[in-house]
Enzyme design. Sequence first.
Site, mmCIF file in Angstrom:
data_model
loop_
_atom_site.group_PDB
_atom_site.id
_atom_site.type_symbol
_atom_site.label_atom_id
_atom_site.label_comp_id
_atom_site.label_asym_id
_atom_site.label_seq_id
_atom_site.Cartn_x
_atom_site.Cartn_y
_atom_site.Cartn_z
ATOM 1 N N ASP A 291 53.260 12.445 91.421
ATOM 2 C CA ASP A 291 51.930 11.832 91.323
ATOM 3 C C ASP A 291 51.368 12.186 89.950
ATOM 4 O O ASP A 291 51.860 13.102 89.283
ATOM 5 C CB ASP A 291 51.014 12.362 92.446
ATOM 6 C CG ASP A 291 49.604 11.757 92.381
ATOM 7 O OD1 ASP A 291 49.465 10.572 92.008
ATOM 8 O OD2 ASP A 291 48.626 12.474 92.680
ATOM 9 N N SER A 292 50.301 11.495 89.574
ATOM 10 C CA SER A 292 49.613 11.825 88.327
ATOM 11 C C SER A 292 48.990 13.215 88.400
ATOM 12 O O SER A 292 48.521 13.730 87.393
ATOM 13 C CB SER A 292 48.498 10.814 88.078
ATOM 14 O OG SER A 292 47.553 10.902 89.131
ATOM 15 N N CYS B 149 51.716 7.861 94.493
ATOM 16 C CA CYS B 149 50.592 7.466 93.644
ATOM 17 C C CYS B 149 50.474 5.950 93.718
ATOM 18 O O CYS B 149 51.433 5.238 93.383
ATOM 19 C CB CYS B 149 50.890 7.911 92.214
ATOM 20 S SG CYS B 149 49.686 7.394 90.999
ATOM 21 N N GLU C 6 40.942 16.990 90.324
ATOM 22 C CA GLU C 6 41.880 17.752 89.473
ATOM 23 C C GLU C 6 41.223 19.025 88.930
ATOM 24 O O GLU C 6 41.903 20.002 88.637
ATOM 25 C CB GLU C 6 42.363 16.881 88.295
ATOM 26 C CG GLU C 6 43.336 15.792 88.689
ATOM 27 C CD GLU C 6 44.709 16.300 89.128
ATOM 28 O OE1 GLU C 6 45.233 17.231 88.499
ATOM 29 O OE2 GLU C 6 45.238 15.776 90.127
ATOM 30 N N CYS D 78 44.013 5.571 96.914
ATOM 31 C CA CYS D 78 44.448 6.561 95.917
ATOM 32 C C CYS D 78 44.806 7.820 96.696
ATOM 33 O O CYS D 78 44.050 8.229 97.590
ATOM 34 C CB CYS D 78 43.305 6.831 94.939
ATOM 35 S SG CYS D 78 43.607 8.209 93.823
ATOM 36 N N HIS E 220 44.683 10.820 95.986
ATOM 37 C CA HIS E 220 43.747 11.943 95.853
ATOM 38 C C HIS E 220 42.631 11.884 96.913
ATOM 39 O O HIS E 220 42.060 12.898 97.274
ATOM 40 C CB HIS E 220 43.070 11.927 94.475
ATOM 41 C CG HIS E 220 43.917 12.445 93.346
ATOM 42 N ND1 HIS E 220 45.015 11.776 92.875
ATOM 43 C CD2 HIS E 220 43.809 13.572 92.595
ATOM 44 C CE1 HIS E 220 45.540 12.466 91.864
ATOM 45 N NE2 HIS E 220 44.829 13.556 91.676
HETATM 46 N N1 DGL Z 1 46.850 9.657 93.031
HETATM 47 C C1 DGL Z 1 46.775 8.539 92.114
HETATM 48 C C2 DGL Z 1 46.747 7.235 92.898
HETATM 49 O O1 DGL Z 1 47.133 7.218 94.069
HETATM 50 C C3 DGL Z 1 45.656 8.802 91.168
HETATM 51 C C4 DGL Z 1 45.626 7.879 90.024
HETATM 52 C C5 DGL Z 1 45.080 8.427 88.751
HETATM 53 O O2 DGL Z 1 45.653 9.406 88.244
HETATM 54 O O3 DGL Z 1 44.136 7.827 88.251
HETATM 55 O O4 DGL Z 1 46.394 6.188 92.417
#
Ligand code: DGL
Length: 265
Positions: free
Chosen positions: A12-13, A75, A153, A185, A187
């Site tokens: 993931d990011s 993600c 984050e 998302c 997160h």
């Molecule tokens: N967890 C990512 C998602 O599902 C976050 C995206 C981001 O880093 O902006 O889209």
Amino acid sequence: MDNSQHPIGIFDSGIGGTSIWKEINTLLPNENTVYLSDSKNAPYGQKSKDQIINLSIKNTEYLLNKNCKLIVVACNTATTNAIKYLRENYNVPFIGIEPAIKPASLKTKTNTIGILATKGTLNSELFEKTSSSIDSKINIIEQIGEGLVELIENGRIYSEEMTILLKKYLHPMIQKNVDCLVLGCTHYPYLIPQIREIVGTKINIIDSGEAVAIQTKNVLESEHLINNNDQKRGENLFYINKDKTVLENILSDFESITTIKQQAF
Ligand code: DGL
């Protein structure tokens, strides 16, 4: 060659994809996993499609170097922008995650659903394709969750800034009579307690985490990749390329964590 003992790779990011890792670990506790939190490059949601593809390539190659047998793109932003490229260029099964607007469209009684997701997800061709396949009588209220990933984050899930942003994004949806809210998302499941306080009990909150874990199990079975060693729980390794404290905190209630390493990638 028998790859079944090899780990499942997840990226993931940032730390949000751990909401997917938790579902996978619950459903498949014997599987070994390697999780990559690309927090140094978060958020992906504001980046161009090419940038998201390049970051997804970097993460995929890192996981393939760790011998991963299957990769979960945990993600929505990376899935909707890069999974097609990844599937065409790497010889390993990929599981992705997309906002669950289809299930929401089948559930809504007010014919109005809300979706909270990143700009990158909402502007992607894949999302456009999925939303145009939804029954035209369903009204889809799209909202970019700008700033939410950054606060998560930074370990500020429970903060005044978070409450202010969530109210700003959710109140217009409540006014438009949304009865299903899709979390687009990975997160955002960490925000469910605050979202629930704002929207009350009448709105269904829908996320795809469990469905992704079930899909992962199905693909492992059909590809003969399931780890049948049921004598021992899997090892779970986490890599993060920024300060690991926030990741440690978010995973602190999980006994099955093996190691969290802070490392450049
Ligand atoms: N967890 C990512 C998602 O599902 C976050 C995206 C981001 O880093 O902006 O889209």
